[in-house]
Scaffold this motif. Sequence first.
Motif, PDB file in Angstrom:
ATOM      1  N   GLY A 257      55.805  -2.270 -11.202  1.00  0.00           N
ATOM      2  CA  GLY A 257      55.721  -2.535 -12.642  1.00  0.00           C
ATOM      3  C   GLY A 257      55.434  -3.997 -12.927  1.00  0.00           C
ATOM      4  O   GLY A 257      54.648  -4.330 -13.815  1.00  0.00           O
ATOM      5  N   ALA A 258      56.058  -4.900 -12.145  1.00  0.00           N
ATOM      6  CA  ALA A 258      55.811  -6.327 -12.331  1.00  0.00           C
ATOM      7  C   ALA A 258      54.366  -6.674 -11.996  1.00  0.00           C
ATOM      8  O   ALA A 258      53.735  -7.493 -12.682  1.00  0.00           O
ATOM      9  N   ALA A 259      53.821  -6.050 -10.934  1.00  0.00           N
ATOM     10  CA  ALA A 259      52.431  -6.326 -10.566  1.00  0.00           C
ATOM     11  C   ALA A 259      51.464  -5.821 -11.633  1.00  0.00           C
ATOM     12  O   ALA A 259      50.458  -6.479 -11.942  1.00  0.00           O
ATOM     13  N   LEU A 260      51.750  -4.673 -12.215  1.00  0.00           N
ATOM     14  CA  LEU A 260      50.910  -4.142 -13.290  1.00  0.00           C
ATOM     15  C   LEU A 260      50.940  -5.075 -14.501  1.00  0.00           C
ATOM     16  O   LEU A 260      49.894  -5.397 -15.082  1.00  0.00           O
ATOM     17  N   MET A 261      52.140  -5.516 -14.880  1.00  0.00           N
ATOM     18  CA  MET A 261      52.252  -6.412 -16.025  1.00  0.00           C
ATOM     19  C   MET A 261      51.613  -7.761 -15.732  1.00  0.00           C
ATOM     20  O   MET A 261      51.025  -8.385 -16.625  1.00  0.00           O
ATOM     21  N   GLN A 262      51.722  -8.226 -14.504  1.00  0.00           N
ATOM     22  CA  GLN A 262      51.077  -9.488 -14.148  1.00  0.00           C
ATOM     23  C   GLN A 262      49.571  -9.396 -14.340  1.00  0.00           C
ATOM     24  O   GLN A 262      48.943 -10.295 -14.914  1.00  0.00           O
ATOM     25  N   ALA A 263      48.975  -8.303 -13.885  1.00  0.00           N
ATOM     26  CA  ALA A 263      47.530  -8.135 -14.021  1.00  0.00           C
ATOM     27  C   ALA A 263      47.118  -8.065 -15.487  1.00  0.00           C
ATOM     28  O   ALA A 263      46.120  -8.676 -15.902  1.00  0.00           O
ATOM     29  N   HIS A 266      47.664 -11.584 -17.244  1.00  0.00           N
ATOM     30  CA  HIS A 266      46.669 -12.554 -16.783  1.00  0.00           C
ATOM     31  C   HIS A 266      45.318 -12.294 -17.450  1.00  0.00           C
ATOM     32  O   HIS A 266      44.621 -13.243 -17.849  1.00  0.00           O
ATOM     33  N   TRP A 267      44.942 -11.035 -17.579  1.00  0.00           N
ATOM     34  CA  TRP A 267      43.668 -10.716 -18.225  1.00  0.00           C
ATOM     35  C   TRP A 267      43.702 -11.112 -19.700  1.00  0.00           C
ATOM     36  O   TRP A 267      42.745 -11.709 -20.216  1.00  0.00           O
ATOM     37  N   ILE A 268      44.794 -10.816 -20.380  1.00  0.00           N
ATOM     38  CA  ILE A 268      44.898 -11.176 -21.800  1.00  0.00           C
ATOM     39  C   ILE A 268      44.867 -12.690 -21.973  1.00  0.00           C
ATOM     40  O   ILE A 268      44.173 -13.220 -22.851  1.00  0.00           O
ATOM     41  N   ASP A 269      45.607 -13.410 -21.129  1.00  0.00           N
ATOM     42  CA  ASP A 269      45.626 -14.874 -21.233  1.00  0.00           C
ATOM     43  C   ASP A 269      44.231 -15.466 -21.035  1.00  0.00           C
ATOM     44  O   ASP A 269      43.888 -16.492 -21.637  1.00  0.00           O
ATOM     45  N   ALA A 270      43.429 -14.820 -20.197  1.00  0.00           N
ATOM     46  CA  ALA A 270      42.092 -15.346 -19.919  1.00  0.00           C
ATOM     47  C   ALA A 270      41.063 -14.957 -20.973  1.00  0.00           C
ATOM     48  O   ALA A 270      40.036 -15.621 -21.110  1.00  0.00           O
ATOM     49  N   ASN A 271      41.337 -13.908 -21.754  1.00  0.00           N
ATOM     50  CA  ASN A 271      40.310 -13.383 -22.649  1.00  0.00           C
ATOM     51  C   ASN A 271      40.663 -13.406 -24.133  1.00  0.00           C
ATOM     52  O   ASN A 271      39.759 -13.337 -24.972  1.00  0.00           O
ATOM     53  N   ALA A 272      41.935 -13.483 -24.470  1.00  0.00           N
ATOM     54  CA  ALA A 272      42.323 -13.401 -25.876  1.00  0.00           C
ATOM     55  C   ALA A 272      42.165 -14.748 -26.579  1.00  0.00           C
ATOM     56  O   ALA A 272      42.272 -15.816 -25.958  1.00  0.00           O
ATOM     57  N   LEU A 273      41.941 -14.689 -27.877  1.00  0.00           N
ATOM     58  CA  LEU A 273      41.925 -15.900 -28.688  1.00  0.00           C
ATOM     59  C   LEU A 273      43.326 -16.494 -28.749  1.00  0.00           C
ATOM     60  O   LEU A 273      44.332 -15.782 -28.638  1.00  0.00           O
ATOM     61  N   GLU A 274      43.390 -17.779 -28.966  1.00  0.00           N
ATOM     62  CA  GLU A 274      44.672 -18.489 -28.894  1.00  0.00           C
ATOM     63  C   GLU A 274      45.691 -17.943 -29.886  1.00  0.00           C
ATOM     64  O   GLU A 274      46.880 -17.862 -29.578  1.00  0.00           O
TER      65      GLU A 274
END
Length: 309
Positions: A257-263, A266-274
């Motif tokens: 579960g932690a690995a799924l949430m990490q992925a 990380h994707w949201i942090d890299a792609n979402a607006l601030e």
Amino acid sequence: MQTAADHTETPGAIHWRRLLQYHNLECFLDAAPNCINTATETSVNSGMKFRKGIPILYSSDVLRSVAYYTSVLGFDNHWTWGDPPTFAGISKDSFEIFFCEKGQGNPGTWMSVFVDKVDEYHDLIKSRGAQILVPPVDREWGVREMLVQDPDAHKIRFGCGISIRDKSSVSLPEQVRIVVRKPSLEEELSLVASVGWTATGGVADQQRLNQLVFSVVAEDTQTGTAIGCAEVASDLASIYYIKNVIVRPEWQNQRIGAALMQAVTHWIDANALEDALVTLFTGENLAPFYRQFGFNPGYGMTRKPGNKK
């Protein structure tokens, strides 16, 4: 949300902080002030203080219960009341349990008991014949614990505090991999059913899957089956909604579960607006797990289409 450091700490707050730090449960400190202040004010204003809590467990045979907890689980002291005994108590250090024969409860009560060294305790009681349902394992909410059952099916979670591992270093079982892909409808329905949720499996579910902006699947490489998933729905502008974070029960508590949430994060942090909002729904029992990834409680409301109220 305010933290404990934002308050002038009362003696009760200081005790709470030290207790959590002693058990390495600092993840609960954010919640401490709201829990402490009300209780502290009540005790000061009324002149009354809560001293101690003692669970009273149903027992089909109090002498058998006393024997199990002293001879097998290692409790030091005991007493009985009545002839023949119908009430009894056992204790170890500052922890006590009462037993009531065929009354004051039902079989199958759950308790959580903190000990200093759960692995050593496990080895001791295992050698004495304890019924250990789950051996010691690191839980994602910061406790290493085991599950023990007594003769009346009461379940005791013996545990000790551990530091929650940094979410940037998630180790997985060798046969498990996290894959960036959408689960198939069949895979998702199977995962949903495994945790007792419901889904229709109709056209709407397939459309919802098609519209996901990001998702990951945990796969068992030996069998090729999906054992977990996490999904993100979004307008790709203002809101990102994490949903269906699922791990099959037989694979839980292995950092999947932690690995799924990490992925996902990380994707949201890299792609979402601030200024985008990232949200999810969960029960209070899982709040410490999601706090690892920067989530905090917030007030919200829900409504289903067609609701006239």
